[in-house]
Design an enzyme around this catalytic site. Sequence first.
Site, PDB file in Angstrom:
ATOM      1  CG  HIS A  68       0.480  -2.436  -7.276  1.00 54.36           C
ATOM      2  ND1 HIS A  68       0.362  -1.115  -7.633  1.00 54.36           N
ATOM      3  CD2 HIS A  68       0.283  -2.480  -5.926  1.00 54.36           C
ATOM      4  CE1 HIS A  68       0.110  -0.390  -6.542  1.00 54.36           C
ATOM      5  NE2 HIS A  68       0.045  -1.205  -5.504  1.00 54.36           N
ATOM      6  CD  GLU A  69      -0.959  -5.720  -4.097  1.00 51.09           C
ATOM      7  OE1 GLU A  69      -0.416  -5.560  -2.982  1.00 51.09           O
ATOM      8  OE2 GLU A  69      -1.738  -4.879  -4.596  1.00 51.09           O
ATOM      9  CB  CYS A  74      -1.172   2.122  -3.897  1.00 52.29           C
ATOM     10  SG  CYS A  74      -0.421   1.157  -2.584  1.00 52.29           S
ATOM     11  CG  HIS A 125       2.975  -3.090  -1.903  1.00 50.81           C
ATOM     12  ND1 HIS A 125       3.188  -1.857  -1.338  1.00 50.81           N
ATOM     13  CD2 HIS A 125       1.828  -2.969  -2.616  1.00 50.81           C
ATOM     14  CE1 HIS A 125       2.218  -1.021  -1.701  1.00 50.81           C
ATOM     15  NE2 HIS A 125       1.383  -1.676  -2.489  1.00 50.81           N
TER      16      HIS A 125
HETATM   17 NI    NI Z   1      -0.326  -0.934  -3.429  1.00 48.09          NI
END
Ligand code: NI
Length: 199
Positions: free
Chosen positions: A148-149, A106, A152
């Site tokens: 993954h995004e 990341c 966030h």
């Molecule tokens: Ni990330």
Amino acid sequence: MILPIVAFGDPVLKKEAEEIDANFADLSQLISDMFETMYQAKGVGLAAPQIGKSIRLFIVDGSPFADDPDDEPDPKAKGIENFKKVFINPIIEEQAGAEWAFQEGCLSIPGIRENVSRKERILVSYYDERWQLKEEWFEGYAARIIQHEYDHVEGILFTDHLSPLKKKLLLKRLGNISQGAISVDYKMSFPSAKKNRKP
Ligand code: NI
């Protein structure tokens, strides 16, 4: 314009981000700045909280995962060479397939990579940069990057998926990242950086 990437430990990374609407000010400039920032940092995805904005927006470009023509074809890389996209107000509608583990990193947590298990395929609804509503299935690396995004904008980091033991082992390194006691070749903002610290 290249924006500083917020480092691990900043509260903005732990916050559930807010939806935006088509009147959001200077959105196309923000998106273009995010792409410039992501490419300069050699990332394959960047979410708005990582540049300090708590809004439900992320960008991806998976082309670094594309197959080397000399290598065996990797089924997880299918379609990744044309995977440059903007996701606004995304929703993961469905997940399918088996969980598979992959070493994730990341841009907010430089130097740390750990295995994270995620589902193979996902159905996502989202608005693109022209505010067209889309609903699409993604798989392999594309699905991986989106998950993954998406985390966030939910205030979740890949380190939150690790076992308590793994997390404990990473504690010191994560603390160093928050303090800026690391070497990184892109612009970052560190939540616990000491003022006037000599480089
Ligand atoms: Ni990330």
